[in-house]
Write a protein that holds these residues in place. Sequence first.
Motif, PDB file in Angstrom:
ATOM      1  N   ALA A  22       1.107  18.068   4.140  1.00 21.50           N
ATOM      2  CA  ALA A  22       2.163  18.662   3.310  1.00 21.50           C
ATOM      3  C   ALA A  22       3.075  17.584   2.730  1.00 21.50           C
ATOM      4  CB  ALA A  22       2.971  19.665   4.127  1.00 21.50           C
ATOM      5  N   GLU A  23       3.341  16.542   3.490  1.00 21.50           N
ATOM      6  CA  GLU A  23       4.208  15.462   3.025  1.00 21.50           C
ATOM      7  C   GLU A  23       3.504  14.542   2.027  1.00 21.50           C
ATOM      8  OE1 GLU A  23       6.987  14.973   7.036  1.00 21.50           O
ATOM      9  OE2 GLU A  23       5.302  13.613   6.726  1.00 21.50           O
ATOM     10  N   ASP A  24       2.222  14.267   2.268  1.00 23.56           N
ATOM     11  CA  ASP A  24       1.514  13.262   1.486  1.00 23.56           C
ATOM     12  C   ASP A  24       0.730  13.817   0.294  1.00 23.56           C
ATOM     13  OD1 ASP A  24       2.541  11.416   3.227  1.00 23.56           O
ATOM     14  OD2 ASP A  24       0.680  11.138   4.357  1.00 23.56           O
ATOM     15  N   ARG A  25       0.439  15.111   0.283  1.00 22.96           N
ATOM     16  CA  ARG A  25      -0.316  15.684  -0.830  1.00 22.96           C
ATOM     17  C   ARG A  25       0.395  15.449  -2.169  1.00 22.96           C
ATOM     18  NH1 ARG A  25      -5.191  16.020  -1.617  1.00 22.96           N
ATOM     19  NH2 ARG A  25      -5.498  17.045   0.366  1.00 22.96           N
ATOM     20  N   PRO A  26       1.734  15.615  -2.260  1.00 29.92           N
ATOM     21  CA  PRO A  26       2.405  15.343  -3.539  1.00 29.92           C
ATOM     22  C   PRO A  26       2.234  13.886  -4.004  1.00 29.92           C
ATOM     23  CG  PRO A  26       3.849  16.621  -2.120  1.00 29.92           C
ATOM     24  CD  PRO A  26       2.663  16.198  -1.289  1.00 29.92           C
ATOM     25  N   ILE A  27       2.184  12.956  -3.073  1.00 33.96           N
ATOM     26  CA  ILE A  27       1.981  11.547  -3.418  1.00 33.96           C
ATOM     27  C   ILE A  27       0.592  11.359  -4.017  1.00 33.96           C
ATOM     28  CG2 ILE A  27       1.746   9.205  -2.468  1.00 33.96           C
ATOM     29  CD1 ILE A  27       3.824  10.068  -0.313  1.00 33.96           C
TER      30      ILE A  27
ATOM     31  N   ARG B 245      -7.764   8.533   4.395  1.00 33.28           N
ATOM     32  CA  ARG B 245      -9.159   8.342   3.977  1.00 33.28           C
ATOM     33  C   ARG B 245      -9.360   8.846   2.543  1.00 33.28           C
ATOM     34  NH1 ARG B 245     -13.102  10.037   8.331  1.00 33.28           N
ATOM     35  NH2 ARG B 245     -12.521   8.007   9.118  1.00 33.28           N
ATOM     36  N   GLU B 246      -8.789   9.982   2.216  1.00 35.57           N
ATOM     37  CA  GLU B 246      -8.897  10.516   0.852  1.00 35.57           C
ATOM     38  C   GLU B 246      -8.220   9.571  -0.149  1.00 35.57           C
ATOM     39  OE1 GLU B 246      -7.603  14.482  -1.697  1.00 35.57           O
ATOM     40  OE2 GLU B 246      -7.634  14.604   0.493  1.00 35.57           O
ATOM     41  N   ALA B 247      -7.064   9.045   0.220  1.00 34.80           N
ATOM     42  CA  ALA B 247      -6.355   8.099  -0.649  1.00 34.80           C
ATOM     43  C   ALA B 247      -7.173   6.833  -0.857  1.00 34.80           C
ATOM     44  CB  ALA B 247      -4.986   7.761  -0.057  1.00 34.80           C
ATOM     45  N   ARG B 248      -7.786   6.318   0.202  1.00 38.07           N
ATOM     46  CA  ARG B 248      -8.596   5.102   0.097  1.00 38.07           C
ATOM     47  C   ARG B 248      -9.817   5.316  -0.795  1.00 38.07           C
ATOM     48  NH1 ARG B 248      -6.063   0.731   0.381  1.00 38.07           N
ATOM     49  NH2 ARG B 248      -4.201   1.950   0.586  1.00 38.07           N
ATOM     50  N   GLU B 249     -10.442   6.475  -0.707  1.00 44.04           N
ATOM     51  CA  GLU B 249     -11.596   6.773  -1.560  1.00 44.04           C
ATOM     52  C   GLU B 249     -11.174   6.826  -3.030  1.00 44.04           C
ATOM     53  OE1 GLU B 249     -14.938   6.973  -0.982  1.00 44.04           O
ATOM     54  OE2 GLU B 249     -14.339   6.136   0.946  1.00 44.04           O
ATOM     55  N   ALA B 250     -10.019   7.436  -3.294  1.00 42.72           N
ATOM     56  CA  ALA B 250      -9.513   7.494  -4.663  1.00 42.72           C
ATOM     57  C   ALA B 250      -9.201   6.083  -5.171  1.00 42.72           C
ATOM     58  CB  ALA B 250      -8.271   8.384  -4.733  1.00 42.72           C
ATOM     59  N   ILE B 251      -8.546   5.289  -4.349  1.00 41.42           N
ATOM     60  CA  ILE B 251      -8.206   3.913  -4.717  1.00 41.42           C
ATOM     61  C   ILE B 251      -9.477   3.111  -4.993  1.00 41.42           C
ATOM     62  CG2 ILE B 251      -7.279   1.733  -3.812  1.00 41.42           C
ATOM     63  CD1 ILE B 251      -5.119   3.495  -2.385  1.00 41.42           C
ATOM     64  N   LYS B 252     -10.495   3.299  -4.172  1.00 40.73           N
ATOM     65  CA  LYS B 252     -11.769   2.603  -4.360  1.00 40.73           C
ATOM     66  C   LYS B 252     -12.362   2.941  -5.731  1.00 40.73           C
ATOM     67  CE  LYS B 252     -16.332   2.333  -2.208  1.00 40.73           C
ATOM     68  NZ  LYS B 252     -17.161   2.842  -1.093  1.00 40.73           N
ATOM     69  N   GLY B 253     -12.347   4.207  -6.098  1.00 46.19           N
ATOM     70  CA  GLY B 253     -12.864   4.627  -7.399  1.00 46.19           C
ATOM     71  C   GLY B 253     -12.057   4.056  -8.554  1.00 46.19           C
ATOM     72  N   TRP B 254     -10.745   4.091  -8.435  1.00 49.39           N
ATOM     73  CA  TRP B 254      -9.890   3.577  -9.507  1.00 49.39           C
ATOM     74  C   TRP B 254     -10.026   2.074  -9.640  1.00 49.39           C
ATOM     75  CZ3 TRP B 254      -5.514   6.780  -6.968  1.00 49.39           C
ATOM     76  CH2 TRP B 254      -5.675   8.136  -7.291  1.00 49.39           C
ATOM     77  N   THR B 255     -10.159   1.385  -8.518  1.00 44.10           N
ATOM     78  CA  THR B 255     -10.344  -0.063  -8.546  1.00 44.10           C
ATOM     79  C   THR B 255     -11.647  -0.417  -9.254  1.00 44.10           C
ATOM     80  OG1 THR B 255      -9.078  -0.302  -6.502  1.00 44.10           O
ATOM     81  CG2 THR B 255     -10.505  -2.130  -7.110  1.00 44.10           C
TER      82      THR B 255
ATOM     83  N   ILE C  50       0.355   5.812   1.137  1.00 46.12           N
ATOM     84  CA  ILE C  50      -0.103   6.619   2.269  1.00 46.12           C
ATOM     85  C   ILE C  50      -0.630   5.679   3.355  1.00 46.12           C
ATOM     86  CG2 ILE C  50      -1.720   8.393   3.018  1.00 46.12           C
ATOM     87  CD1 ILE C  50      -1.494   9.571   0.168  1.00 46.12           C
ATOM     88  N   ASP C  51       0.018   5.704   4.491  1.00 43.19           N
ATOM     89  CA  ASP C  51      -0.273   4.777   5.582  1.00 43.19           C
ATOM     90  C   ASP C  51      -1.577   5.109   6.315  1.00 43.19           C
ATOM     91  OD1 ASP C  51       2.026   3.216   5.206  1.00 43.19           O
ATOM     92  OD2 ASP C  51       3.247   4.583   6.426  1.00 43.19           O
ATOM     93  N   PRO C  52      -2.166   4.099   6.974  1.00 45.94           N
ATOM     94  CA  PRO C  52      -3.445   4.292   7.673  1.00 45.94           C
ATOM     95  C   PRO C  52      -3.418   5.352   8.775  1.00 45.94           C
ATOM     96  CG  PRO C  52      -2.968   1.958   7.443  1.00 45.94           C
ATOM     97  CD  PRO C  52      -1.744   2.701   6.983  1.00 45.94           C
ATOM     98  N   ASP C  53      -2.287   5.622   9.353  1.00 49.54           N
ATOM     99  CA  ASP C  53      -2.236   6.594  10.451  1.00 49.54           C
ATOM    100  C   ASP C  53      -2.005   8.031   9.964  1.00 49.54           C
ATOM    101  OD1 ASP C  53       0.354   6.030   9.602  1.00 49.54           O
ATOM    102  OD2 ASP C  53       1.228   6.281  11.597  1.00 49.54           O
ATOM    103  N   ARG C  54      -2.108   8.251   8.647  1.00 53.40           N
ATOM    104  CA  ARG C  54      -1.829   9.570   8.073  1.00 53.40           C
ATOM    105  C   ARG C  54      -3.120  10.348   7.820  1.00 53.40           C
ATOM    106  NH1 ARG C  54       3.478  10.838   8.322  1.00 53.40           N
ATOM    107  NH2 ARG C  54       3.349  11.987   6.355  1.00 53.40           N
ATOM    108  N   ALA C  55      -2.992  11.655   7.783  1.00 50.98           N
ATOM    109  CA  ALA C  55      -4.152  12.542   7.636  1.00 50.98           C
ATOM    110  C   ALA C  55      -4.883  12.355   6.302  1.00 50.98           C
ATOM    111  CB  ALA C  55      -3.717  13.992   7.786  1.00 50.98           C
TER     112      ALA C  55
END
Length: 94
Positions: free
Chosen positions: A13-18, A49-59, A41-46
């Motif tokens: 709920a906190e990180d979805r808007p980010i 993994r979704e954020a990292r996958e998105a970042i990987k694609g954008w990179t 979005i920090d590594p210990d957050r739910a």
Amino acid sequence: MSIKNWTAQLQIAEDRPILNQAKKLADSGNLAAAIDVASQIDPDRALYREAREAIKGWTSQVATLSRRSRGFPFQYGRFGPFSPGPPRLLGDGN
């Protein structure tokens, strides 16, 4: 509901808007800003993994655009595997 599940739901709920903001930036073509926002979005957050996958694609998109803007339309460089190679002068023995 367990504390672990409750914590994950709270983090989502906190990180979805980010992550949504980052996706909107990427959709508008601002990939660098999208990467910066999603990196919050920090590594210990739910949603990490979704954020990292998105970042990987954008990179990957940024790298592709960078290669194209430098005049390297092929994956392995300007004369890479699907290119006929560098121009040759007539009579150079090749």
